[in-house]
Motif scaffolding. Structure first.
Motif, PDB file in Angstrom:
ATOM      1  N   LYS A 343      -5.084   0.884 -21.890  1.00 21.62           N
ATOM      2  CA  LYS A 343      -4.720   1.259 -23.350  1.00 21.62           C
ATOM      3  C   LYS A 343      -4.203   2.374 -23.605  1.00 21.62           C
ATOM      4  O   LYS A 343      -3.331   2.880 -24.510  1.00 21.62           O
ATOM      5  N   ASN A 344      -4.220   3.427 -22.532  1.00 23.36           N
ATOM      6  CA  ASN A 344      -3.468   4.837 -22.763  1.00 23.36           C
ATOM      7  C   ASN A 344      -2.320   4.898 -21.845  1.00 23.36           C
ATOM      8  O   ASN A 344      -1.938   5.875 -21.397  1.00 23.36           O
ATOM      9  N   ASN A 345      -1.817   3.705 -21.652  1.00 20.86           N
ATOM     10  CA  ASN A 345      -0.562   3.655 -20.417  1.00 20.86           C
ATOM     11  C   ASN A 345      -0.680   4.380 -19.167  1.00 20.86           C
ATOM     12  O   ASN A 345       0.331   4.999 -18.414  1.00 20.86           O
ATOM     13  N   ILE A 346      -1.961   4.046 -18.608  1.00 16.29           N
ATOM     14  CA  ILE A 346      -2.268   4.522 -17.295  1.00 16.29           C
ATOM     15  C   ILE A 346      -2.404   3.271 -16.660  1.00 16.29           C
ATOM     16  O   ILE A 346      -3.268   2.347 -16.943  1.00 16.29           O
ATOM     17  N   LEU A 347      -1.739   3.102 -15.440  1.00 14.41           N
ATOM     18  CA  LEU A 347      -1.753   2.045 -14.645  1.00 14.41           C
ATOM     19  C   LEU A 347      -2.653   1.920 -13.337  1.00 14.41           C
ATOM     20  O   LEU A 347      -2.413   2.766 -12.550  1.00 14.41           O
ATOM     21  N   PRO A 348      -3.769   1.396 -13.617  1.00 10.59           N
ATOM     22  CA  PRO A 348      -4.698   1.123 -12.300  1.00 10.59           C
ATOM     23  C   PRO A 348      -4.070   0.458 -11.119  1.00 10.59           C
ATOM     24  O   PRO A 348      -3.382  -0.451 -11.422  1.00 10.59           O
ATOM     25  N   LEU A 349      -4.045   0.963 -10.069  1.00  9.40           N
ATOM     26  CA  LEU A 349      -3.261   0.416  -8.973  1.00  9.40           C
ATOM     27  C   LEU A 349      -4.465  -0.054  -7.991  1.00  9.40           C
ATOM     28  O   LEU A 349      -5.521   0.348  -7.684  1.00  9.40           O
ATOM     29  N   GLU A 350      -4.340  -1.586  -7.644  1.00  6.52           N
ATOM     30  CA  GLU A 350      -5.181  -2.131  -6.575  1.00  6.52           C
ATOM     31  C   GLU A 350      -4.884  -1.840  -5.260  1.00  6.52           C
ATOM     32  O   GLU A 350      -4.716  -2.800  -4.432  1.00  6.52           O
ATOM     33  N   PHE A 351      -5.138  -0.672  -4.806  1.00  2.72           N
ATOM     34  CA  PHE A 351      -4.931  -0.305  -3.460  1.00  2.72           C
ATOM     35  C   PHE A 351      -6.342  -0.183  -2.762  1.00  2.72           C
ATOM     36  O   PHE A 351      -7.221   0.118  -3.418  1.00  2.72           O
ATOM     37  N   HIS A 352      -6.259  -0.580  -1.505  1.00  3.31           N
ATOM     38  CA  HIS A 352      -7.412  -0.242  -0.796  1.00  3.31           C
ATOM     39  C   HIS A 352      -7.185   0.574   0.475  1.00  3.31           C
ATOM     40  O   HIS A 352      -6.193   0.910   0.938  1.00  3.31           O
ATOM     41  N   ILE A 353      -8.403   0.895   1.114  1.00  4.58           N
ATOM     42  CA  ILE A 353      -8.212   1.829   2.376  1.00  4.58           C
ATOM     43  C   ILE A 353      -7.499   1.170   3.697  1.00  4.58           C
ATOM     44  O   ILE A 353      -7.843  -0.054   3.953  1.00  4.58           O
ATOM     45  N   HIS A 354      -6.804   1.994   4.206  1.00  2.96           N
ATOM     46  CA  HIS A 354      -6.048   1.219   5.485  1.00  2.96           C
ATOM     47  C   HIS A 354      -6.602   1.874   6.623  1.00  2.96           C
ATOM     48  O   HIS A 354      -6.781   3.045   6.832  1.00  2.96           O
ATOM     49  N   HIS A 355      -7.139   1.059   7.556  1.00  2.00           N
ATOM     50  CA  HIS A 355      -7.807   1.681   9.120  1.00  2.00           C
ATOM     51  C   HIS A 355      -6.582   1.421  10.008  1.00  2.00           C
ATOM     52  O   HIS A 355      -6.355   0.395  10.191  1.00  2.00           O
ATOM     53  N   SER A 356      -6.199   2.635  10.555  1.00  2.00           N
ATOM     54  CA  SER A 356      -5.121   2.610  11.559  1.00  2.00           C
ATOM     55  C   SER A 356      -5.507   1.834  12.882  1.00  2.00           C
ATOM     56  O   SER A 356      -6.573   2.394  13.240  1.00  2.00           O
ATOM     57  N   GLU A 357      -4.374   1.294  13.250  1.00  2.14           N
ATOM     58  CA  GLU A 357      -4.426   0.875  14.763  1.00  2.14           C
ATOM     59  C   GLU A 357      -3.084   0.898  15.319  1.00  2.14           C
ATOM     60  O   GLU A 357      -2.370   0.324  14.803  1.00  2.14           O
ATOM     61  N   LEU A 358      -2.929   1.705  16.464  1.00  2.00           N
ATOM     62  CA  LEU A 358      -1.806   1.430  17.134  1.00  2.00           C
ATOM     63  C   LEU A 358      -1.458   0.125  17.781  1.00  2.00           C
ATOM     64  O   LEU A 358      -2.469  -0.645  18.553  1.00  2.00           O
ATOM     65  N   THR A 359      -0.360  -0.398  17.514  1.00  2.00           N
ATOM     66  CA  THR A 359      -0.172  -2.167  17.868  1.00  2.00           C
ATOM     67  C   THR A 359       0.406  -1.986  19.227  1.00  2.00           C
ATOM     68  O   THR A 359       0.669  -3.351  19.644  1.00  2.00           O
ATOM     69  N   PHE A 360       0.823  -1.075  20.078  1.00  2.51           N
ATOM     70  CA  PHE A 360       1.580  -1.281  21.175  1.00  2.51           C
ATOM     71  C   PHE A 360       0.968  -0.268  22.151  1.00  2.51           C
ATOM     72  O   PHE A 360       0.258   0.729  21.763  1.00  2.51           O
TER      73      PHE A 360
END
Length: 360
Positions: A343-360
């Protein structure tokens, strides 16, 4: 084709103070990514291409009568720096160089190209370093990726703590303290890059944190982008004039963040929420003495709405736009909070926590 990704980040607490040694900050990595794909070129000419960055603006400042280009907001500068330092490291490891095409794609901006403030320059640097090491078959650890990315990023930006690099590499929630930058500059001038990245860096601390059970993070976007590097320039210029007040700010911020880390270690959401409010007040005072706008009206609104619904909120990062963060528990009415934001022009962002892993 090899593809590597690196997440964006948000600061939870400790902004500005984290630029100094022995002043911790808390950051979190989010599931919004920069992806860098790399493949051997079909010719003797390589290509670097990005959907998002092809129309990037160039900023400049006046120094006396000179016009000086400020490329610190141009992602291509970070990509080129990451290529340069990572290849230098590979050469020192006797890796034969090749020609390749590099393709960059980013989630870290909104659909209309505005930045959320998730550390896109750090993420593109980390993703580029990872992609090139993978391309050349060089074994990578998180420490190696962090150090090569930090050196690459710092050579372009010239300021900052590299906390955003650490969050992008290590993932999850982290407590971070920066390294001795004078020491690093001297080491790089005197030693081989491969030796510098294998050393312990004085002052550097990266601690992975486990959030208390029942704690969640909400992110709201002010829809007004900000430039971290220019805000940091301004506060750096004021340090000598504000010596006593700056020292007090550092001490207070350090104590606040250490208590917050204790909240993580003791599974105590209330302690974390209390220190979020303390850190907000510290940043408001810091903004006042430096005559800068950290908590712009849209962010104040975001914070006050979140507090009304039982969250603990503050600005994230350098402020003056970008995002605000809210620490909530199971009693917070998140749906009502988000509706009030909209209602006040603030946008909720649907972000979640990323847990890192090296892939190589």
């Amino acid at each position: 084709m090899i593809t590597e990704k690196a997440p964006g980040k948000l600061y939870i607490a400790g902004e500005y103070a984290v630029l100094e040694q022995d002043c911790p900050a808390i950051l979190v990595a989010l599931d919004q990514y920069v992806r860098v794909s790399i493949k051997r070129s079909a010719s003797d000419t390589g290509l670097i291409h990005s959907k998002q960055y092809s129309q990037d603006s160039i900023h400049w400042v006046r120094q006396g009568s000179k016009m000086v280009i400020d490329n610190r907001d141009n992602p291509f500068e970070y990509i080129l720096s990451a290529i340069s330092f990572t290849e230098r490291y590979c050469l020192e490891k006797n890796v034969k160089m090749d020609v390749y095409d590099l393709f960059v794609n980013s989630d870290l901006d909104s659909a209309d190209g505005k930045k959320y403030g998730l550390g896109s320059s750090a993420a593109v640097t980390v993703a580029t370093v990872k992609a090139i090491l993978h391309f050349y078959g060089v074994k990578a650890t998180k420490d190696l990726v962090y150090k090569l990315s930090t050196i690459s990023h710092y050579s372009v930006q010239g300021n900052g703590s590299a906390g955003d690099i650490a969050a992008s590499v290590y993932g999850g929630w982290i407590a971070y303290q920066t390294f001795n930058k004078t020491w690093l500059a001297e080491e790089l001038a005197a030693k081989r890059l491969s030796d510098v990245v294998s050393e312990a860096w004085p002052g550097l601390k990266i601690q992975e944190l486990v959030p208390p059970e029942g704690m969640d993070l909400l992110v709201g976007w002010s829809q007004q982008p900000a430039s971290t590097s220019r805000l940091v320039d301004k506060t750096n210029a004021n340090k000598k004039n504000l010596k006593a007040e700056y020292a007090k700010f550092l001490e207070d911020s350090r104590n606040c963040v250490l208590k917050m880390i204790k909240g993580f270690e003791e599974n105590n959401i209330k302690l974390i929420q209390k220190q979020i409010a303390v850190n907000r007040r510290l940043l408001q005072h810091f903004a006042a003495i430096n005559n800068i706008a950290i908590e712009i009206p849209r962010l104040t609104e975001l914070i006050e709405i979140a507090n009304k619904f039982g969250g603990a909120a503050k600005t994230s990062g350098a402020g003056n736009g970008d995002c605000g963060i809210v620490i909530v528990n199971q009693d917070t009415n998140v749906d009502l909070l988000r509706r009030e934001w909209l209602k006040n022009n603030i946008l909720p962002l649907e972000f979640h926590i990323h847990h890192s892993e090296l892939t190589f």
